[in-house]
Each structure stands twice: as structure tokens, then as C-alpha cells.
Design an enzyme around this catalytic site. Structure first.
Site, PDB file in Angstrom:
ATOM      1  NE  ARG A  48      -2.239 -14.160 -10.200  1.00 37.46           N
ATOM      2  CZ  ARG A  48      -2.829 -14.964  -9.271  1.00 37.46           C
ATOM      3  NH1 ARG A  48      -2.991 -14.450  -8.057  1.00 37.46           N
ATOM      4  NH2 ARG A  48      -3.213 -16.184  -9.339  1.00 37.46           N
ATOM      5  CE1 TYR A 102       2.027  11.209  -4.835  1.00 35.62           C
ATOM      6  CE2 TYR A 102       1.204   9.010  -4.397  1.00 35.62           C
ATOM      7  CZ  TYR A 102       1.379  10.045  -5.271  1.00 35.62           C
ATOM      8  OH  TYR A 102       1.479   9.675  -6.735  1.00 35.62           O
ATOM      9  CG  ASP A 174       5.443   7.049   1.302  1.00 34.99           C
ATOM     10  OD1 ASP A 174       6.444   6.878   1.299  1.00 34.99           O
ATOM     11  OD2 ASP A 174       4.492   7.621   0.735  1.00 34.99           O
ATOM     12  CE  LYS A 199       7.928   9.205  -7.037  1.00 39.56           C
ATOM     13  NZ  LYS A 199       6.855   8.520  -6.957  1.00 39.56           N
TER      14      LYS A 199
END
Length: 389
Positions: A48, A102, A174, A199
Site C-alpha cells: 500500500r 472522459y 489526462d 490503455k
């Protein structure tokens, strides 16, 4: 060798790789442990905390690709985006967001910001003037996406970065649609770069991940938020992503070429009304795209003639897959109103110019002749069905 002088394929292949000192293997070893010693060690490792051996190595590769000082890898693109936004925004702050972003980011803004007392504005367009018009005394962040999803609009990266610097505002981008192969926003002055690594970085439609890259100063702040939100990634997925990135430059360049050829083919197709691709010379942002992109990307969108039923068209395709997500080595297409922008209201989609007839096409690495033949076959089949009916 100077890192700045290394070729992109060399960076993809060798930056951030772990050395197999025990068995001398050619690829990075995989360390699956979630528990490490804490005494007499230089680093207290815990998944984490984004500092397992595989996490650290991949973050170094991602930073090198984006020309950043540091980076972190997350469990999804939205985990990266939401963590970055909540790092630099607090109650009473204001953010300016690009209109054409998006759908998931849009949904996050309109459903979450008010809960935390964060104000937000969407621009009317994507020019620098559109952003400047929305700036307020309490504006802390400007958020852009270029090329945008799904209409492939192009925002002036350097112009927005200069505007943000002028007003003492943090700039975020982005960079998913471009990938670091086609665009490196930090070189133009952007502060924080975001990706859905699902992606082009993953590239094979089998990995879900996100990235934040920035200066060490900014990433230290992102880290403090990230360890609270817990959006870390399993080491096996980290290892798979590091492996996938090795071929990213080769894949993306092939996808760029296919997208350019497909855009030209669709422009000539009488059953297609509009094509949106920044590599087309009649694209309104073509000149700008040439100044800030190394390649025009593997994504395009187009609108079918009103006589072609989009749902029927999808069903007649044999090679191109009607499938959610994008940027895999296989070509896929979607209806944005049914997928990426389904959470937006019809009115908000209309403001962005997203019509029901719009199709977003992600080009893979297949031969372009096979892809165009698939589209021709599907259109012909729909027409024959319409005539028969």
C-alpha cells in the site's frame, strides 16, 4: 548513456527493470511478497506504500517515459485521477475542467466535489481563452485532456501551462489517448500527468491500472493521499504492465499508422458523415497537434450517415470488436453514449457534441486492408437488411 539521449524503445525496454542478480534472467524477477522485514533495512516495504521492488521499478520506468522526476502506479485510471485531484484540492478551492473530458472524470467531478466543498467550472470550449475565462481567485487546479475522449479535440498544452503558471495554479492533464509515445506534456510545462495505464501502456486488454507522474515535490504530496486511499496494484499486475510497456512504442506507432489510414478511408466513405482525427489536415486543431504531438494517435471517431443503424452495424462486424475500453492490439469500437459517456446526461453530451450516431474506433495492429474490408462488409450488410425490410 545519458537518459535524455536514449531512444524511446530503449527507454520502454530497459528503464526501471529489476536486475535478476541471483539467476541472471533477462527479464525483471517478480516479487510477490506482501510482507517484508522492517529491521536493519534501508526501506520498509509494504504494497500500500507503493514501494515493493516491482512497484518501485515500474514507477521509475513511468517517470522516465513522461520525462518526470517521479511517478506512482495505481489500480485504475480513475484511482490515479481521483487521488491526484483530492491531493491538490480542499474545501473552498475551485477547479477549472475542460468541457471535453472522459465521462468518468466528469462523473467524479459532478458527484463528489460538492461533498467536499470543492467548487468547479467546466469550460465552454478548449481554447486557452476558455480556461482563462473560468479562473476565480480560489482556483487551484486547471484540468485538461488532449486529445479528448471521444471527439479528439486538441488543447494547447503550452498555452494552458503558461496560463496556470501566470496565475499560480497547478496544471493537470489526462494523457491517456496520446500515451507518452505521442506526447510528453511535462516538456510543455504541465505539472501533473495522468494516465489510464489500462490503455496503451497495458496494450493487450488484460490489465487495469493508472498513473500519476510529476515532480518529486508534487509526487510526495500525491503519495501522502495515495497511502490513505489505498489504490495500490498487485505486484503480479505490476510485473505484467512492466513487460507490456516494453513493446509500447512499437505498438503505438503501428496504431498511429492504422488510424491515419483509417481516417483517410472514412473521409472518402459516402456512408460516413464526419470523421474526427487530429491527423487530418482539415481537422480544426491539426496545426496545433503537429506542434505538440510526435504522432496523432491510434484513436478516431466518426458519425455514420443517418440511414445506417449503428446497432445493426456493430452486429455485422466480423473482425473489429464492439467492446468497451480501448488501445489494445485488437481494433475495437464503441458507442460513447452507451459506454464511456453513459453517466452524462443527454443534455451534457449534446453540449460536448456527442451524438447518438457517434462511434469511437480504437485501431489495433491488424492490416488496414482487413479492417476497412470489415467496415465495408458491415455497411453493405446493414444496407441490404434495410432494403429487405
Amino acid at each position: 548513456m545519458d537518459k535524455a539521449k536514449k531512444g524511446i524503445n530503449t527507454v520502454c525496454t530497459h528503464e526501471g527493470e529489476l536486475v535478476d542478480s541471483q539467476f541472471k534472467g533477462a527479464v525483471s524477477p517478480l516479487y510477490m511478497s506482501t510482507s517484508y522485514e522492517f529491521e536493519d533495512v534501508d526501506v520498509k516495504r509494504y504494497p500500500r506504500y507503493f514501494n515493493t521492488p516491482n512497484q518501485e521499478a515500474l514507477c521509475n520506468k513511468l517517470a522516465a517515459l513522461e520525462h518526470a522526476e517521479a511517478a506512482l502506479i495505481f489500480g485504475s485510471g480513475m484511482a490515479a485521477i481521483s487521488t491526484a485531484l483530492m491531493t491538490f484540492l480542499k474545501a473552498g478551492d475551485h477547479i477549472v475542467l475542460q468541457q471535453t473530458i472522459y465521462g468518468g472524470t466528469y462523473h467524479f467531478a459532478v458527484t463528489q466535489f460538492e461533498k467536499f466543498g470543492i467548487q468547479y467550472s467546466f469550460t465552454d470550449g478548449w481554447s486557452v481563452a476558455d480556461f482563462e475565462k473560468e479562473i476565480k481567485p480560489n482556483t487551484k487546479v486547471i484540468y485538461v485532456e488532449t486529445p479528448s475522449n471521444p471527439l479528439l479535440t486538441i488543447t494547447d498544452i503550452a498555452g494552458v501551462a503558461q496560463l496556470a503558471q501566470k496565475h499560480g495554479i497547478l496544471s493537470m492533464i489526462d494523457n491517456t489517448f496520446a500515451s507518452p509515445i505521442n506526447q510528453t506534456p511535462i516538456d510543455f510545462g504541465i505539472d501533473v500527468v495522468l494516465h489510464s495505464a489500462t490503455k496503451y501502456m497495458g496494450g493487450h486488454s488484460d490489465i487495469c491500472a493508472g498513473v500519476v507522474a510529476a515532480s518529486k515535490e508534487h509526487m510526495d504530496k500525491v503519495f501522502q493521499t495515495a497511502i490513505c486511499f489505498g489504490g495500490s496494484l498487485s505486484d503480479y499486475t505490476v510485473w505484467l504492465l512492466e513487460r507490456s510497456i516494453k513493446t509500447m512504442a512499437i505498438r503505438v506507432k503501428a496504431q498511429n499508422d492504422n488510424a491515419m489510414q483509417m481516417a483517410l478511408y472514412l473521409k472518402k466513405n459516402k456512408d460516413v458523415e464526419n470523421v474526427y482525427y487530429p491527423g487530418l489536415e482539415d481537422h480544426p486543431d491539426y496545426a496545433l497537434a503537429k506542434t505538440q504531438m510526435h504522432g496523432f494517435g491510434g484513436m478516431l471517431s466518426f458519425e455514420m450517415d443517418s440511414n445506417i443503424d449503428v446497432s445493426l452495424f456493430f452486429k455485422q462486424l466480423k473482425l473489429i470488436k464492439p467492446s468497451m475500453s480501448l488501445a489494445g492490439i485488437e481494433s475495437t469500437l464503441v458507442s460513447p453514449v452507451m459506454t464511456s459517456h453513459a453517466l452524462m446526461s443527454p443534455e451534457d453530451r449534446e453540449k460536448q457534441g456527442i451524438k447518438d450516431s457517434l462511434i469511437r474506433l480504437s485501431l489495433g495492429i491488424e492490416e488496414i486492408e482487413d479492417l476497412t474490408a470489415d467496415i465495408e462488409h458491415a455497411i453493405a450488410k446493414v444496407k441490404s437488411m434495410t432494403v429487405t425490410a
